[in-house]
Design a protein around this motif. Structure first.
Motif, PDB file in Angstrom:
ATOM      1  N   ILE A  37       0.867  -1.188   0.000  1.00 37.73           N
ATOM      2  CA  ILE A  37       0.000   0.000   0.000  1.00 37.73           C
ATOM      3  C   ILE A  37       0.900   1.233   0.000  1.00 37.73           C
ATOM      4  N   TRP A  38       0.907   1.991  -1.085  1.00 40.01           N
ATOM      5  CA  TRP A  38       1.717   3.206  -1.071  1.00 40.01           C
ATOM      6  C   TRP A  38       1.116   4.354  -1.889  1.00 40.01           C
ATOM      7  N   PRO A  39      -0.171   4.630  -1.787  1.00 36.61           N
ATOM      8  CA  PRO A  39      -0.704   5.837  -2.436  1.00 36.61           C
ATOM      9  C   PRO A  39      -0.269   7.083  -1.657  1.00 36.61           C
ATOM     10  N   THR A  40      -0.195   8.207  -2.318  1.00 39.94           N
ATOM     11  CA  THR A  40       0.174   9.452  -1.642  1.00 39.94           C
ATOM     12  C   THR A  40      -1.003   9.971  -0.816  1.00 39.94           C
ATOM     13  N   VAL A  41      -0.669  10.816   0.150  1.00 33.03           N
ATOM     14  CA  VAL A  41      -1.714  11.427   0.974  1.00 33.03           C
ATOM     15  C   VAL A  41      -2.647  12.273   0.114  1.00 33.03           C
ATOM     16  N   GLY A  42      -2.079  12.970  -0.866  1.00 34.66           N
ATOM     17  CA  GLY A  42      -2.903  13.796  -1.743  1.00 34.66           C
ATOM     18  C   GLY A  42      -3.919  12.985  -2.526  1.00 34.66           C
ATOM     19  N   ARG A  43      -3.491  11.815  -3.018  1.00 33.77           N
ATOM     20  CA  ARG A  43      -4.420  10.974  -3.770  1.00 33.77           C
ATOM     21  C   ARG A  43      -5.516  10.426  -2.858  1.00 33.77           C
ATOM     22  N   LEU A  44      -5.146   9.999  -1.663  1.00 35.81           N
ATOM     23  CA  LEU A  44      -6.151   9.484  -0.726  1.00 35.81           C
ATOM     24  C   LEU A  44      -7.151  10.574  -0.350  1.00 35.81           C
ATOM     25  N   ALA A  45      -6.657  11.792  -0.128  1.00 32.13           N
ATOM     26  CA  ALA A  45      -7.549  12.890   0.216  1.00 32.13           C
ATOM     27  C   ALA A  45      -8.511  13.189  -0.925  1.00 32.13           C
ATOM     28  N   GLN A  46      -8.012  13.157  -2.155  1.00 34.94           N
ATOM     29  CA  GLN A  46      -8.862  13.455  -3.315  1.00 34.94           C
ATOM     30  C   GLN A  46      -9.934  12.387  -3.499  1.00 34.94           C
ATOM     31  N   GLU A  47      -9.549  11.116  -3.342  1.00 38.86           N
ATOM     32  CA  GLU A  47     -10.486  10.036  -3.639  1.00 38.86           C
ATOM     33  C   GLU A  47     -11.476   9.774  -2.507  1.00 38.86           C
ATOM     34  N   THR A  48     -11.139  10.185  -1.267  1.00 42.27           N
ATOM     35  CA  THR A  48     -12.068   9.989  -0.154  1.00 42.27           C
ATOM     36  C   THR A  48     -12.812  11.263   0.217  1.00 42.27           C
ATOM     37  N   GLU A  49     -12.428  12.377  -0.434  1.00 40.45           N
ATOM     38  CA  GLU A  49     -13.014  13.689  -0.143  1.00 40.45           C
ATOM     39  C   GLU A  49     -12.773  14.106   1.305  1.00 40.45           C
ATOM     40  N   LEU A  50     -11.649  13.678   1.862  1.00 39.49           N
ATOM     41  CA  LEU A  50     -11.208  14.122   3.175  1.00 39.49           C
ATOM     42  C   LEU A  50     -10.065  15.111   2.974  1.00 39.49           C
ATOM     43  N   SER A  51      -9.810  15.927   3.978  1.00 44.14           N
ATOM     44  CA  SER A  51      -8.680  16.833   3.886  1.00 44.14           C
ATOM     45  C   SER A  51      -7.381  16.047   4.088  1.00 44.14           C
ATOM     46  N   GLU A  52      -6.282  16.591   3.571  1.00 46.38           N
ATOM     47  CA  GLU A  52      -4.997  15.913   3.726  1.00 46.38           C
ATOM     48  C   GLU A  52      -4.627  15.784   5.206  1.00 46.38           C
ATOM     49  N   ARG A  53      -4.987  16.781   5.983  1.00 43.21           N
ATOM     50  CA  ARG A  53      -4.693  16.723   7.422  1.00 43.21           C
ATOM     51  C   ARG A  53      -5.446  15.575   8.086  1.00 43.21           C
ATOM     52  N   THR A  54      -6.726  15.394   7.688  1.00 47.56           N
ATOM     53  CA  THR A  54      -7.508  14.303   8.253  1.00 47.56           C
ATOM     54  C   THR A  54      -6.926  12.957   7.839  1.00 47.56           C
ATOM     55  N   VAL A  55      -6.512  12.837   6.579  1.00 42.42           N
ATOM     56  CA  VAL A  55      -5.909  11.584   6.113  1.00 42.42           C
ATOM     57  C   VAL A  55      -4.644  11.277   6.903  1.00 42.42           C
ATOM     58  N   GLN A  56      -3.796  12.277   7.094  1.00 47.64           N
ATOM     59  CA  GLN A  56      -2.558  12.060   7.854  1.00 47.64           C
ATOM     60  C   GLN A  56      -2.855  11.645   9.289  1.00 47.64           C
ATOM     61  N   ARG A  57      -3.859  12.272   9.890  1.00 46.66           N
ATOM     62  CA  ARG A  57      -4.206  11.930  11.269  1.00 46.66           C
ATOM     63  C   ARG A  57      -4.691  10.490  11.388  1.00 46.66           C
ATOM     64  N   ILE A  58      -5.568  10.084  10.460  1.00 50.54           N
ATOM     65  CA  ILE A  58      -6.124   8.729  10.538  1.00 50.54           C
ATOM     66  C   ILE A  58      -5.047   7.692  10.243  1.00 50.54           C
ATOM     67  N   LEU A  59      -4.163   7.979   9.288  1.00 47.52           N
ATOM     68  CA  LEU A  59      -3.066   7.044   9.023  1.00 47.52           C
ATOM     69  C   LEU A  59      -2.201   6.857  10.262  1.00 47.52           C
ATOM     70  N   ALA A  60      -1.914   7.954  10.969  1.00 48.43           N
ATOM     71  CA  ALA A  60      -1.124   7.859  12.196  1.00 48.43           C
ATOM     72  C   ALA A  60      -1.855   7.032  13.253  1.00 48.43           C
ATOM     73  N   GLU A  61      -3.190   7.199  13.313  1.00 48.06           N
ATOM     74  CA  GLU A  61      -3.970   6.407  14.275  1.00 48.06           C
ATOM     75  C   GLU A  61      -3.915   4.920  13.920  1.00 48.06           C
ATOM     76  N   PHE A  62      -4.061   4.595  12.634  1.00 45.72           N
ATOM     77  CA  PHE A  62      -4.006   3.186  12.218  1.00 45.72           C
ATOM     78  C   PHE A  62      -2.649   2.568  12.556  1.00 45.72           C
ATOM     79  N   VAL A  63      -1.578   3.346  12.414  1.00 49.45           N
ATOM     80  CA  VAL A  63      -0.249   2.830  12.761  1.00 49.45           C
ATOM     81  C   VAL A  63      -0.142   2.622  14.264  1.00 49.45           C
ATOM     82  N   ASP A  64      -0.622   3.596  15.043  1.00 49.67           N
ATOM     83  CA  ASP A  64      -0.573   3.462  16.506  1.00 49.67           C
ATOM     84  C   ASP A  64      -1.393   2.273  16.992  1.00 49.67           C
ATOM     85  N   GLU A  65      -2.507   2.016  16.324  1.00 52.61           N
ATOM     86  CA  GLU A  65      -3.388   0.930  16.738  1.00 52.61           C
ATOM     87  C   GLU A  65      -2.958  -0.420  16.170  1.00 52.61           C
TER      88      GLU A  65
END
Length: 432
Positions: A37-65
């Protein structure tokens, strides 16, 4: 695409629609083993309609969990994304979403209400309906993604904290403590977790104030992180005064710009090099001897020497000229920038007093009165050229004889800003 992982994530309870949407999209990039899995944060934000900040936060949470595992950190080259793998064991341990039940016939998971042709909506008149309950499917409302994210951020980052979010906030705060490298991290983490969310925020906000106070008190050693947190030492600090507003870039010759200029002129001349240098002293002595002799002035005198001779007080003439040129460096800088149509950072504390200023027509009688008042006080006047048609000055106080009492207007403004000037005047006197 991993259909199996995607199915597991659909059924799992992930805490929010944003988290589930991103998790499912990540599964779309993974292979059957959950890897690659290696899509960029920008691509994930565009395709999920989330902000890049939200994507980064959730990715960090998934790693912590433990849901995601970082295999290769991105960012070393432009456009390089971080590579993740799913931890299939962590996904298997996720709690399932709550089961929905209609209260009868057990859980059927039917999406269509029992209905007859006569009552196609499954209304209460439908004999086949269950307890006359309409099972109308309500589609989720369509709302802008930024509004949805803001609402979900309140629910996720508000009072309902998680152990992971508390630990993340501790790790963000910890490096601000000067002895954290050799400190007891476990004890500090425990003390951090025992605080309320409000106390944690206050502890972090006042850390710098506490360290400054300890240093000012002569302490050579600082207490441990755990002691600071456990004893809530920030509460012993005096209440934090309101932080004054920073300077505002004001346009040349406007209200705030002119108020700042007058405020500086009210101070005693404080520029460097105001004393006479050896050359100027010799020049003054030459003119004084010429005056004392009563002789006719030689024809080769310079314009400055002629002016000094006419003035009759050479030393005072030279000092007045120096003060006008060098006495107020801030005014000089403001006016030099104004000649290039550039503003100047001015203190906003003066704005309430500057609001009462009035516009004065350039080259008019009132403008001439202001120029004369500058000369009377030994102040430099506004630079020649590039002056606007209208310039702001303190509110005029009309004299009894009908003239322009600009001196009274200046004194009134001087009195209004006396509290602002007091500490600055002391600083200049000490520096002089």
């Amino acid at each position: 695409m991993s259909i199996a992982i995607m199915s597991q994530l659909f059924k799992a309870h992930l805490g929010s629609t944003s988290r589930k949407m991103l998790a499912v999209r990540l599964a779309d990039f993974a292979d059957d083993d959950g890897k690659g899995i290696w899509p960029t944060v920008g691509r994930l934000a565009q395709e999920t309609e989330l902000s890049e900040r939200t994507v980064q936060r959730i990715l960090a949470e998934f790693v912590d969990e433990g849901i995601l595992v970082v295999r290769a950190k991105g960012g070393s080259k432009p456009g390089e994304a971080t590579r993740y793998d799913f931890d299939l064991r962590a996904i298997a341990r996720l709690k399932p979403s709550k089961e929905a039940s209609d209260g009868c016939h057990d859980v059927t998971r039917d999406t269509v209400s029992p209905a007859t042709p006569a009552t196609a909506t499954g209304d209460t008149d439908d004999a086949d309906g269950c307890h006359h309950v309409t099972q109308t499917v309500i589609e989720p409302p369509i709302e802008p993604s930024d509004e949805r994210e803001a609402r979900e951020a309140v629910s996720e980052d508000g009072p309902a904290e998680t152990p992971q979010s508390i630990d993340r906030s501790f790790r963000r705060w910890m490096p601000s403590w000067p002895t954290y490298v050799g400190d007891s991290v476990d004890a500090a983490r425990l003390a951090w977790g025992s605080l309320s969310p409000e106390e944690r925020a206050e502890a972090a906000a006042r850390t710098g104030d506490y360290l400054d106070a300890a240093k000012a008190g002569g302490r050579k050693t600082i207490c441990s992180m755990a002691v600071y947190l456990r004893e809530k030492r920030w509460e012993k600090l005096p209440a934090k005064s309101a932080v004054p507003q920073g300077p505002k870039l004001a346009g040349p010759f406007g209200k705030l710009w002119m108020a700042t200029r007058f405020a500086d002129l009210f101070r005693k001349p404080y520029g460097q090099g105001l004393e006479l240098n050896p050359f100027e002293r010799r020049l003054a002595d030459k003119i004084e001897r010429l005056i004392a002799s009563g002789a006719e002035p030689p024809a080769d005198l310079t314009n400055m020497e002629r002016q000094m001779l006419a003035d009759g007080q050479p030393v005072r003439h030279l000092m007045r000229d120096k003060v006008l040129r060098l006495g107020w460096p801030l005014v000089n800088e403001m006016q030099a920038r104004a000649s290039e149509a550039k503003g100047y950072p001015c203190p906003q504390e003066l704005m309430p007093f500057a609001e009462a200023f009035q516009q004065v027509k350039r080259d008019g009688d009132l403008f001439a009165a202001w120029k004369a008042e500058h000369g009377r006080r030994g102040w430099p006047f506004l630079p020649e050229g590039r002056l606007p048609d209208w310039i702001w000055f303190p509110q005029l106080i009309t004299a009894d004889g009908g003239g322009f009492d600009v001196s009274a207007a200046l004194e009134h403004f001087h009195h209004q800003i006396s509290d602002y000037l007091a500490p600055r005047s002391r600083g200049n006197d000490d520096a002089a």
